[in-house]
Design a protein around this motif. Structure first.
Motif, mmCIF file in Angstrom:
data_model
loop_
_atom_site.group_PDB
_atom_site.id
_atom_site.type_symbol
_atom_site.label_atom_id
_atom_site.label_comp_id
_atom_site.label_asym_id
_atom_site.label_seq_id
_atom_site.Cartn_x
_atom_site.Cartn_y
_atom_site.Cartn_z
ATOM 1 N N LEU A 170 -19.631 -30.825 22.349
ATOM 2 C CA LEU A 170 -18.326 -31.417 22.079
ATOM 3 C C LEU A 170 -17.203 -30.454 22.430
ATOM 4 C CD1 LEU A 170 -16.528 -33.645 20.961
ATOM 5 C CD2 LEU A 170 -16.952 -32.752 18.661
ATOM 6 N N ASP A 171 -17.388 -29.173 22.131
ATOM 7 C CA ASP A 171 -16.359 -28.173 22.406
ATOM 8 C C ASP A 171 -16.117 -28.018 23.903
ATOM 9 O OD1 ASP A 171 -14.470 -26.403 21.401
ATOM 10 O OD2 ASP A 171 -15.817 -24.684 21.473
ATOM 11 N N HIS A 172 -17.079 -28.451 24.709
ATOM 12 C CA HIS A 172 -16.891 -28.441 26.164
ATOM 13 C C HIS A 172 -15.844 -29.468 26.595
ATOM 14 C CE1 HIS A 172 -17.785 -28.307 30.430
ATOM 15 N NE2 HIS A 172 -18.021 -29.598 30.414
ATOM 16 N N PHE A 173 -15.736 -30.560 25.838
ATOM 17 C CA PHE A 173 -14.830 -31.645 26.203
ATOM 18 C C PHE A 173 -13.536 -31.654 25.395
ATOM 19 C CE2 PHE A 173 -19.055 -33.264 27.385
ATOM 20 C CZ PHE A 173 -18.825 -33.535 28.719
ATOM 21 N N ALA A 174 -13.528 -30.998 24.248
ATOM 22 C CA ALA A 174 -12.337 -30.987 23.389
ATOM 23 C C ALA A 174 -12.240 -29.645 22.695
ATOM 24 C CB ALA A 174 -12.421 -32.109 22.353
ATOM 25 N N ASP A 175 -11.075 -29.043 22.703
ATOM 26 C CA ASP A 175 -10.862 -27.780 22.005
ATOM 27 C C ASP A 175 -10.870 -28.059 20.508
ATOM 28 O OD1 ASP A 175 -10.168 -25.316 21.059
ATOM 29 O OD2 ASP A 175 -8.313 -25.137 22.217
ATOM 30 N N LEU A 176 -11.881 -27.537 19.809
ATOM 31 C CA LEU A 176 -12.033 -27.815 18.383
ATOM 32 C C LEU A 176 -11.198 -26.903 17.492
ATOM 33 C CD1 LEU A 176 -15.878 -28.526 18.177
ATOM 34 C CD2 LEU A 176 -13.981 -30.159 18.300
ATOM 35 N N ARG A 177 -10.596 -25.893 18.039
ATOM 36 C CA ARG A 177 -9.807 -24.957 17.225
ATOM 37 C C ARG A 177 -8.589 -25.668 16.647
ATOM 38 N NH1 ARG A 177 -8.947 -20.485 21.724
ATOM 39 N NH2 ARG A 177 -8.618 -22.456 22.832
ATOM 40 N N GLY A 178 -8.575 -25.805 15.330
ATOM 41 C CA GLY A 178 -7.461 -26.454 14.651
ATOM 42 C C GLY A 178 -7.480 -27.974 14.721
ATOM 43 N N ALA A 179 -8.529 -28.567 15.318
ATOM 44 C CA ALA A 179 -8.595 -30.026 15.465
ATOM 45 C C ALA A 179 -9.048 -30.676 14.161
ATOM 46 C CB ALA A 179 -9.552 -30.395 16.586
ATOM 47 N N LEU A 180 -8.417 -31.782 13.825
ATOM 48 C CA LEU A 180 -8.863 -32.603 12.704
ATOM 49 C C LEU A 180 -9.857 -33.613 13.271
ATOM 50 C CD1 LEU A 180 -8.696 -33.499 9.742
ATOM 51 C CD2 LEU A 180 -6.784 -34.993 10.408
ATOM 52 N N MET A 181 -11.115 -33.540 12.799
ATOM 53 C CA MET A 181 -12.135 -34.400 13.375
ATOM 54 C C MET A 181 -12.829 -35.233 12.314
ATOM 55 S SD MET A 181 -15.506 -32.110 14.407
ATOM 56 C CE MET A 181 -16.448 -33.597 14.804
ATOM 57 N N LEU A 182 -13.251 -36.416 12.729
ATOM 58 C CA LEU A 182 -14.026 -37.314 11.881
ATOM 59 C C LEU A 182 -15.398 -37.492 12.499
ATOM 60 C CD1 LEU A 182 -14.265 -39.403 9.557
ATOM 61 C CD2 LEU A 182 -13.454 -41.125 11.203
ATOM 62 N N ASP A 183 -16.440 -37.291 11.684
ATOM 63 C CA ASP A 183 -17.815 -37.521 12.090
ATOM 64 C C ASP A 183 -18.265 -38.840 11.452
ATOM 65 O OD1 ASP A 183 -20.493 -37.503 12.673
ATOM 66 O OD2 ASP A 183 -20.884 -35.487 11.912
ATOM 67 N N VAL A 184 -18.356 -39.885 12.268
ATOM 68 C CA VAL A 184 -18.723 -41.212 11.762
ATOM 69 C C VAL A 184 -20.242 -41.285 11.657
ATOM 70 C CG1 VAL A 184 -18.603 -43.697 12.150
ATOM 71 C CG2 VAL A 184 -16.692 -42.228 12.825
ATOM 72 N N GLY A 185 -20.728 -41.411 10.422
ATOM 73 C CA GLY A 185 -22.160 -41.362 10.177
ATOM 74 C C GLY A 185 -22.640 -39.937 10.045
ATOM 75 N N GLY A 186 -21.815 -39.104 9.442
ATOM 76 C CA GLY A 186 -22.118 -37.676 9.336
ATOM 77 C C GLY A 186 -23.359 -37.345 8.535
ATOM 78 N N GLY A 187 -23.794 -38.254 7.667
ATOM 79 C CA GLY A 187 -25.043 -38.054 6.936
ATOM 80 C C GLY A 187 -25.009 -36.866 5.998
ATOM 81 N N PRO A 188 -26.160 -36.152 5.876
ATOM 82 C CA PRO A 188 -26.286 -35.110 4.847
ATOM 83 C C PRO A 188 -25.386 -33.897 5.004
ATOM 84 C CG PRO A 188 -28.431 -35.810 5.660
ATOM 85 C CD PRO A 188 -27.413 -36.388 6.581
ATOM 86 N N GLY A 189 -24.744 -33.714 6.141
ATOM 87 C CA GLY A 189 -23.812 -32.598 6.278
ATOM 88 C C GLY A 189 -24.322 -31.425 7.073
ATOM 89 N N TYR A 190 -25.429 -31.585 7.797
ATOM 90 C CA TYR A 190 -25.958 -30.485 8.601
ATOM 91 C C TYR A 190 -24.990 -30.057 9.706
ATOM 92 C CZ TYR A 190 -30.512 -31.483 6.459
ATOM 93 O OH TYR A 190 -31.537 -31.672 5.569
#
Length: 254
Positions: A52-72
């Motif tokens: 994912l970090d290859h396609f979007a700079d995750l530094r400081g990004a607010l992200m939603l994980d849909v179906g994130g499950g147990p949190g791994y």
């Protein structure tokens, strides 16, 4: 719509590279999914965060994980600088690795409980095949992503070797047949019940959804776990359904 070769950005150093050795390593980790889920999901999470970090700079990004499950996946994404929220429809899944973690929300992927343009990144891994209206969920992910934000959607393809999940490979003879066979053999229903919590979602379905997408442009369409030299398979209608295994769509919100 662009062909897969045109749509996929070539990796430029650092982080994630779709090499053969990576594919072999991930295939080895899949053997531990049932016996050592922390090991399996931990390895998958690190690879997913790098991808994912290859396609979007995750530094400081607010992200939603849909179906994130147990949190791994939380630590992997936060390790790359993201502010991470997870949503799941099942409280049991959210607590699967222990207590329900911070920043978790109970809700439906087909009706995300967030305003329009709320997130920089909206991500989902191996959830779409468990949703009765998968493309409504995909539309919802686009809706809650801000302009110029990234949508990353990945799921297990129905006609792939693991499409039936624990009922595979009998799903090739039909999902309902595979479900009935599992019940006869084990004396109980599979966790992933075809027609209830497991649905047939294909590459063809994805291409149709992408072709009518008006609110985002395609950045990448690629096999999630395959090495780069096999990506040509997405051009071959029958082979791509069977050999791609898991498909990724990356979109940039307009």
């Amino acid at each position: 719509m662009s062909t897969p070769r045109d749509a996929v950005r070539t990796p430029q150093g650092g982080g994630w590279r779709p090499t053969t050795s990576r594919a072999v390593r991930l295939l080895g980790e899949f053997r531990h999914e049932q016996t050592d889920p922390a090991r399996f999901y931990g390895a998958l999470a690190e690879d997913s965060a790098a991808q994912l970090d290859h396609f979007a700079d995750l530094r400081g990004a607010l992200m939603l994980d849909v179906g994130g499950g147990p949190g791994y996946f939380r630590s992997a994404f936060e390790g790359r600088g993201a502010s991470y929220l997870a949503l799941d429809a099942d409280a049991g899944e959210l607590a699967g690795a222990g207590d329900v973690d911070r920043g978790t929300v109970l809700g439906s992927g087909m009706r995300l409980p967030f305003r329009d343009a709320a997130f920089d990144v909206c991500y989902s891994s191996n959830v779409l095949e468990h949703v009765p209206d998968p493309w409504l969920m995909a539309d919802e992910m686009v809706r809650v992503t801000r302009s110029s934000g990234t949508v990353f959607l990945s799921w297990t393809l129905w006609w792939g070797p693991h499409g039936g999940h624990e009922t595979a490979p009998w799903h090739f003879l039909g999902g309902r047949h595979a479900r009935r066979r599992y019940l006869r053999r084990h004396g109980h229903e599979p966790k992933n019940r075809y027609g209830e919590s497991l649905f047939a979602v294909t590459v063809r379905d994805a291409l149709r959804w992408v072709s009518r997408q008006q609110d985002a442009e395609v950045v990448a369409l690629l096999p999630r776990y395959n090495p780069r030299w096999t990506w040509w398979l997405l051009r071959v209608p029958v082979l791509r359904e069977v050999l791609t295994w898991n498909l990724v769509i990356v979109l940039r919100k307009r």
